[in-house]
Design a protein around this motif. Sequence first.
Motif, mmCIF file in Angstrom:
data_model
loop_
_atom_site.group_PDB
_atom_site.id
_atom_site.type_symbol
_atom_site.label_atom_id
_atom_site.label_comp_id
_atom_site.label_asym_id
_atom_site.label_seq_id
_atom_site.Cartn_x
_atom_site.Cartn_y
_atom_site.Cartn_z
ATOM 1 N N HIS A 78 0.832 -1.205 0.000
ATOM 2 C CA HIS A 78 0.000 0.000 0.000
ATOM 3 C C HIS A 78 0.869 1.259 0.000
ATOM 4 O O HIS A 78 0.608 2.205 -0.756
ATOM 5 N N HIS A 177 -12.585 1.245 -8.920
ATOM 6 C CA HIS A 177 -12.391 1.285 -7.479
ATOM 7 C C HIS A 177 -12.379 -0.093 -6.837
ATOM 8 O O HIS A 177 -11.752 -0.287 -5.805
ATOM 9 N N THR A 181 -8.684 0.405 -5.295
ATOM 10 C CA THR A 181 -8.787 0.533 -3.843
ATOM 11 C C THR A 181 -9.198 -0.765 -3.174
ATOM 12 O O THR A 181 -8.622 -1.176 -2.167
ATOM 13 N N GLN A 218 -14.160 3.760 -0.979
ATOM 14 C CA GLN A 218 -13.883 4.688 -2.064
ATOM 15 C C GLN A 218 -14.980 5.745 -2.195
ATOM 16 O O GLN A 218 -14.691 6.906 -2.499
ATOM 17 N N ASP A 221 -14.203 8.270 0.253
ATOM 18 C CA ASP A 221 -13.066 9.063 -0.232
ATOM 19 C C ASP A 221 -13.530 10.156 -1.196
ATOM 20 O O ASP A 221 -13.083 11.300 -1.124
#
Length: 294
Positions: A78, A177, A181, A218, A221
């Motif tokens: 990550h 996503h 993610t 996401q 986010d």
Amino acid sequence: MAEELSIFMKEYKEVLESELSAVIERLDAPETLKKSMNYSLQAGGKRIRPVLLFAALASLGKDPKLGLEAAAALEMIHTYSLIHDDLPSMDDDDLRRGQPTNHKVFGEAAAILAGDALLTYAFQVIVQSPHYSSEQKVTLVEWLAQAAGPEGMVGGQMSDMEGEGKELTLEELEYIHKNKTGRLLTYGVMAGALLAGANEEQLAHFKNYAFHVGIAFQIQDDILDVEGSEEKIGKRIGSDTAKEKSTYPALLTMEGAKEALNKHADAALTALQYTKADPALLSALVELIVTRDR
């Protein structure tokens, strides 16, 4: 339960960060490279991905520390992705978690190499673990390579870049996503469940839980990129709009994005019921993800 999760996260963040320092310290590598790697590894953050791994182990009655090497490897992958995402040729960001980005401190070349080193070293950390069986190591490495590589995070990143300046469909946005993610979040849950001895049926439900958690993460986010504050989230606000990226609020309206957020959170909690695991920590993590930085 929020207090119990807070205590759990604090404990295992400290355990993880100690492990991350140790794995960097024992490297026989140039000091500048080690400093650059460690700078981004120790930059803070909630450590959601490894915490999901630890929580999955705890939910099945296992010692979370059993997942330490897998969690360290996950956080290294990550972190490498963040270092590279921040580069001028990618997202060109100056701040990450409220601190100057790696290339602003060490230069672009060192930042690229630090990312490369974290990516490759992550697999070494898993393979050299004295706590995992050979079969577990093979599965963990395979899953992590899939989650991080062209069929996962990197593929999602490419699709995200290609989608700039275009009006994507909701299906196209979800694909980005789910991979960019969601795949590393899913890996955290699945690795913890695997090491805890979950059977195939349980693993399928853990995977479904993790999919919805990743999409919810996401969506939140995207919401924070509009409504958040730079002080709270540690990076520039409005960067998605500036790059003409499709986002959930742009496609669904802000109200629609928040409805989708709640729908995926509910689906994650439903999937969790079928895992036959103690849902306490993993359900509290869903709540944390959908309400973070409000």
